[in-house]
Design an enzyme around this catalytic site. Structure first.
Site, PDB file in Angstrom:
ATOM      1  N   TYR A 147       0.871  -0.994  -0.094  1.00 43.42           N
ATOM      2  CA  TYR A 147       0.022  -0.140   0.072  1.00 43.42           C
ATOM      3  C   TYR A 147       0.808   1.216  -0.034  1.00 43.42           C
ATOM      4  CZ  TYR A 147      -3.797   3.243   1.485  1.00 43.42           C
ATOM      5  OH  TYR A 147      -4.879   4.154   1.335  1.00 43.42           O
ATOM      6  N   ASP A 148       1.908   1.169   0.943  1.00 43.56           N
ATOM      7  CA  ASP A 148       2.600   2.715   1.035  1.00 43.56           C
ATOM      8  C   ASP A 148       3.282   2.654  -0.243  1.00 43.56           C
ATOM      9  OD1 ASP A 148       2.037   2.146   3.578  1.00 43.56           O
ATOM     10  OD2 ASP A 148       3.884   1.785   4.448  1.00 43.56           O
ATOM     11  N   VAL A 190     -10.621   3.178  14.689  1.00 38.07           N
ATOM     12  CA  VAL A 190     -11.817   3.868  14.916  1.00 38.07           C
ATOM     13  C   VAL A 190     -13.219   2.708  14.947  1.00 38.07           C
ATOM     14  CG1 VAL A 190     -13.857   5.273  14.476  1.00 38.07           C
ATOM     15  CG2 VAL A 190     -11.588   6.191  14.507  1.00 38.07           C
ATOM     16  N   THR A 212       0.366   7.883  18.248  1.00 45.81           N
ATOM     17  CA  THR A 212      -0.815   8.993  17.763  1.00 45.81           C
ATOM     18  C   THR A 212      -1.331   9.037  16.633  1.00 45.81           C
ATOM     19  OG1 THR A 212       0.886  10.451  17.392  1.00 45.81           O
ATOM     20  CG2 THR A 212       0.085  10.411  19.599  1.00 45.81           C
ATOM     21  N   ARG A 213      -2.449   9.269  16.565  1.00 41.43           N
ATOM     22  CA  ARG A 213      -3.226   9.754  15.177  1.00 41.43           C
ATOM     23  C   ARG A 213      -3.909  10.959  15.195  1.00 41.43           C
ATOM     24  NH1 ARG A 213      -0.121   6.022  14.354  1.00 41.43           N
ATOM     25  NH2 ARG A 213      -0.552   4.063  13.450  1.00 41.43           N
ATOM     26  N   ASP A 275       4.304  -0.185  12.069  1.00 37.44           N
ATOM     27  CA  ASP A 275       3.365   0.645  12.337  1.00 37.44           C
ATOM     28  C   ASP A 275       3.659   2.055  12.986  1.00 37.44           C
ATOM     29  OD1 ASP A 275       0.191   0.696  13.154  1.00 37.44           O
ATOM     30  OD2 ASP A 275       0.939   1.148  15.072  1.00 37.44           O
ATOM     31  N   ARG A 277       4.545   5.413  14.550  1.00 36.52           N
ATOM     32  CA  ARG A 277       4.424   5.775  16.069  1.00 36.52           C
ATOM     33  C   ARG A 277       3.787   6.982  16.040  1.00 36.52           C
ATOM     34  NH1 ARG A 277      10.782   5.927  16.736  1.00 36.52           N
ATOM     35  NH2 ARG A 277      10.150   6.512  14.533  1.00 36.52           N
ATOM     36  N   ARG A 279       1.258  10.325  13.827  1.00 35.73           N
ATOM     37  CA  ARG A 279       0.806  10.679  12.721  1.00 35.73           C
ATOM     38  C   ARG A 279      -0.070  11.871  12.704  1.00 35.73           C
ATOM     39  NH1 ARG A 279      -0.369   7.394   8.547  1.00 35.73           N
ATOM     40  NH2 ARG A 279       1.789   6.543   8.843  1.00 35.73           N
TER      41      ARG A 279
END
Length: 360
Positions: A147-148, A190, A212-213, A275, A277, A279
Site C-alpha cells: 500500500y505505502d 475507530v 498517535t493519530r 506501525d 508511532r 501521525r
C-alpha cells in the site's frame, strides 16, 4: 448553481467515495460511480440509485476503460491494513496499474484528475508533524509496503504524466478519516474500538497505546477533496488533508468507551511491524491555498459513528439514538442520510435496492 460536469469517482461505493458521490450529486453534477465491490458496498450507494444523474459501473481499475468525463477522482484501492495486506499483489496492481489506466483516460478526455494518496507515503515518520516536503521513512519490503509504496509509485506516475503530457492533476495525501459507512471488519482503529465497545469486548491496543493519530471526519474530507479539485490550474500538490488535532490510542479508546456507555476493558498486544508511532498532518498548504480546515471535533464525529455501528449491530439502544440525534449533522452530509440512516458498510452487500439495468 455549479456548471454541470460529468465526474467519475473510482472506488465510489467505498466509505469515502460514497459520501463524495453524494456531495457531487447535490452540487448538480452527473456522477459515474466505478467500483469492483471488493471492499466497497452496494448499500453505501443504494440511496442514490433513484437519482437520474447517478450511474454505477462495476469495473476494476486494473483494466482500462473508456468514458467521456470532465473530472476524475481516483479513490480505488483497499485502504485498511487487513484488506490491502490480504492480497498484496492485487493492492500494488490497483495502485500502479489503476493509476496508469486512470491517467490514460484523463489524457484522452483532457479531464482534470485527482489522486487520493495517503499519509502512509510518510511511513513511520521521523519528522512531526508531517509537511508535504517530507520524503518519508518507508520500509519497501515490509507487510505494509504494497500500500505505502504502491501509493508512492502512483504519485510518481501522476507527476510524470504532468511533466510529460501536461495533465491537469491534483494529489491529496489523506490522513486518518472516519465516519458512518466504515466497515465493521476493516481493522481500522475507530471501527475496531466502536464495535468492541458496543459488544462489551476488550478494546485492543497495540504496543504502549501511546502512538498517535489525527482523525478527520468524512464530511470535512469531502469538502477538502472538492476544494482541491476546484483549485486553480497549477495547484497539483501534493496537499495534506487531515485533522491536525492529535490523540493517543489510549485517549481514543477511553473516549469511545465513554460515548458508547461501555464497560469494556483495555488489552495490550504487540505492536505490528512498521506501525507508525506518530501521525499528524501539517495542513498549512491546505489552509493557505484551499482555504480549508476541518471543523468537526472528534467527540461529535464519534457520536455519529458509534450510533451508526450500534444500528448496524442490530441493537440501536435508545441512549445512543439520543446521542446521535443530539449531534449536529456535519456540513457536507445530506440531511436524512446521516449516521444511523445508512446501509451497512461491511461486505459486498446484497442487490437490495438496485434497479435492474442500473449497474453494469
Amino acid at each position: 448553481m455549479t456548471d454541470e460536469k460529468t465526474i467519475l469517482v473510482t472506488g465510489g461505493a467505498g466509505f469515502i467515495g460514497s459520501f463524495l458521490c453524494e456531495s457531487l450529486l447535490e452540487d448538480g453534477h452527473i456522477v459515474i460511480c466505478l467500483d469492483n465491490f471488493h471492499t466497497g458496498s452496494k448499500k453505501n450507494i443504494a440511496h442514490l440509485l433513484h437519482r437520474h444523474k447517478f450511474e454505477v459501473v462495476r469495473h476494476d481499475v486494473t483494466t482500462a476503460i473508456a468514458l467521456e468525463v470532465d473530472e476524475i477522482y481516483n479513490l480505488a484501492c483497499p485502504a485498511s491494513p487487513i484488506h490491502y495486506q490480504f492480497d498484496p499483489v492485487k493492492t500494488v496492481k490497483t495502485n500502479v496499474m489503476g493509476a496508469l489506466n486512470i491517467l490514460e483516460l484523463a489524457r484522452h478526455t483532457k479531464a482534470r484528475v485527482l489522486q487520493a494518496s495517503t499519509s502512509e507515503v510518510y511511513g513511520d515518520p521521523a519528522v512531526h508533524p508531517q509537511p508535504e516536503t517530507y520524503q518519508g521513512n518507508v520500509n519497501p519490503i515490509g507487510p505494509r509496503a504494497c500500500y505505502d509504496e504502491g501509493k508512492r509509485c502512483a504519485e510518481t506516475l501522476f507527476f510524470d504524466y504532468r511533466r510529460q503530457f501536461g495533465l491537469d492533476l491534483r494529489v491529496a495525501r489523506i490522513f486518518n478519516t472516519y465516519g458512518p459507512r466504515m466497515r465493521a471488519d476493516d481493522g481500522r482503529v475507530v471501527s475496531n474500538f466502536a464495535v468492541q465497545a458496543l459488544r462489551g469486548e476488550p478494546l485492543t491496543l497495540y504496543g504502549s497505546g501511546l502512538q498517535t493519530r489525527s482523525f478527520c471526519y468524512v464530511s470535512d474530507l469531502v469538502v477538502g477533496l472538492k476544494a482541491l479539485m476546484a483549485a486553480p490550474v497549477g495547484t497539483a500538490g501534493p496537499i495534506n488533508l487531515g485533522n491536525p488535532v492529535e490523540f493517543t490510542m489510549v485517549e481514543l479508546a477511553e473516549l469511545v468507551i465513554e460515548l458508547a456507555n461501555s464497560s469494556s476493558p483495555l488489552v495490550y498486544m504487540p505492536l505490528p511491524q512498521d506501525d507508525p508511532r506518530q501521525r499528524k498532518p501539517d495542513i498549512t498548504q491546505a489552509t493557505e491555498r484551499l482555504g480549508w480546515r476541518p471543523t468537526v471535533p472528534l467527540r461529535e464525529g464519534l457520536g455519529h459513528v458509534i450510533a451508526y455501528f450500534d444500528a448496524e449491530l442490530g441493537r440501536a439502544r435508545p441512549a445512543l439514538r439520543a446521542l446521535d440525534a443530539a449531534m449536529p449533522v456535519p456540513s457536507g452530509l445530506v440531511a436524512g442520510v446521516g449516521a444511523g440512516h445508512h446501509g451497512k458498510g461491511s461486505g459486498n452487500g446484497a442487490d437490495t435496492g438496485f434497479e435492474r439495468g442500473r449497474v453494469r
